[in-house]
Write a protein that holds these residues in place. Sequence first.
Motif, short mmCIF file in Angstrom:
data_model
loop_
_atom_site.label_atom_id
_atom_site.label_comp_id
_atom_site.label_asym_id
_atom_site.label_seq_id
_atom_site.Cartn_x
_atom_site.Cartn_y
_atom_site.Cartn_z
N GLY A 174 -3.08 2.56 -10.16
CA GLY A 174 -2.99 3.45 -9.00
C GLY A 174 -1.67 4.22 -8.94
O GLY A 174 -1.32 4.77 -7.91
N GLY A 175 -0.92 4.19 -10.05
CA GLY A 175 0.34 4.95 -10.13
C GLY A 175 1.57 4.16 -9.73
O GLY A 175 2.69 4.69 -9.75
N ILE A 176 1.41 2.85 -9.40
CA ILE A 176 2.54 2.10 -8.81
C ILE A 176 3.74 2.00 -9.75
O ILE A 176 4.88 1.98 -9.32
N MET A 177 3.47 1.99 -11.07
CA MET A 177 4.59 1.81 -12.01
C MET A 177 5.54 3.00 -12.03
O MET A 177 6.66 2.88 -12.51
N GLN A 178 5.10 4.13 -11.51
CA GLN A 178 5.98 5.31 -11.54
C GLN A 178 7.07 5.20 -10.49
O GLN A 178 8.06 5.94 -10.52
N ASP A 207 0.84 -1.21 0.00
CA ASP A 207 0.00 0.00 0.00
C ASP A 207 0.87 1.26 0.00
O ASP A 207 0.55 2.26 -0.65
N GLY A 208 2.01 1.19 0.71
CA GLY A 208 2.91 2.34 0.77
C GLY A 208 3.57 2.64 -0.56
O GLY A 208 3.97 3.77 -0.82
N PRO A 238 0.81 5.05 -5.14
CA PRO A 238 0.44 6.44 -4.89
C PRO A 238 -1.01 6.62 -4.41
O PRO A 238 -1.27 7.48 -3.56
N LEU A 239 -1.95 5.78 -4.88
CA LEU A 239 -3.33 5.90 -4.38
C LEU A 239 -3.52 5.19 -3.05
O LEU A 239 -4.61 5.19 -2.48
N GLY A 240 -2.47 4.51 -2.55
CA GLY A 240 -2.46 4.01 -1.19
C GLY A 240 -3.22 2.72 -0.93
O GLY A 240 -3.41 2.33 0.23
N ARG A 241 -3.65 2.02 -1.99
CA ARG A 241 -4.42 0.79 -1.80
C ARG A 241 -4.41 -0.03 -3.07
O ARG A 241 -4.16 0.49 -4.16
#
Length: 255
Positions: free
Chosen positions: A246-250, A208-209, A212-215
């Motif tokens: 949720g933006g994780i790839m960035q 989750d951390g 970027p959207l936290g979940r």
Amino acid sequence: MLLTGKTIVVTGGNSGIGEAIVLAAAAEGANVVIDYVAHPEETTALIAQVEAAGGRAVGVRADVSKVADVQTMIRTAVETYGRLDVLVNNAGIETRTSVLETTEDDFDTVMAVNLKSAFFGTQAAARQFVAQGGGGLILTVSSVHEDWPMPGNAAYCVSKGGIRMLTRTAGVELGPHGIRVVNIAPGAVATPINASTESDPLKMKALDGAIPLGRMAEPAEIADVVVFLASGRAGYMTATTVVVDGGIMQGSVGL
Ligand SMILES: NC(=O)c1ccc[n+]([C@@H]2O[C@H](COP(=O)([O-])OP(=O)(O)OC[C@H]3O[C@@H](n4cnc5c(N)ncnc54)[C@H](O)[C@@H]3O)[C@@H](O)[C@H]2O)c1
């Protein structure tokens, strides 16, 4: 409703993301074919849920790692509903093994379920679209790991990279037939494939951390994108990947 009268086949449709796609497509008026290989009782329950909400769905048992089963699945869809409009190549597995650990059997199984299935599913659907005329839509479900290494899940990453190239190549080849091929790359989604991560609070905190959207995503959030792509409002999209992560790839580390 956005998909009224369209016939949509969803592989691995009785669990996780596939199940959410089935429910969302049926709610938008589609005729749904639920492919499954295990847990027929879950397929039966899902069909009952769709019908209770006024939708239409049938189940077909097909092991998508076998080309003959894939062809039977497409034929059943056409025999049941008269035509095919959308195939979603969703079924997938992972071994969570590294390059050093992966056995020949691990590799062959992951490639057959994840990549061979999508290749021959795309072929069977495209042949049906060409035969019936008027184009069609093939959706593949890869992962952020089509492009983003996941140490300890090597064969999975390789299979998803193959799906990315399948989407691009098939999209280019089939465009002149009016057939679109679009790939969806989810990030982490709360489904049974992630059960071991979800049951470990430390892993969940780290995951989750990192998002970027936290979940994690809910499966319905991937299904919403499928509905959009199938709706006719995405008619100029093909040969490309839609990332829903949720933006994780960035991957910012923020030190
Ligand atoms: N959950 C995530 O975080 C995540 C992220 C990125 C991509 N994906 C991808 O989404 C897709 C769906 O995964 P999910 O998360 O819903 O997991 P899931 O385990 O809930 O669903 C996978 C489905 O594939 C089916 N399947 C497996 N082998 C099959 C076979 N030989 N023939 C037919 N069906 C078969 C399973 O029975 C199940 O219905 C997979 O391709 C997966 O790689 C998932």
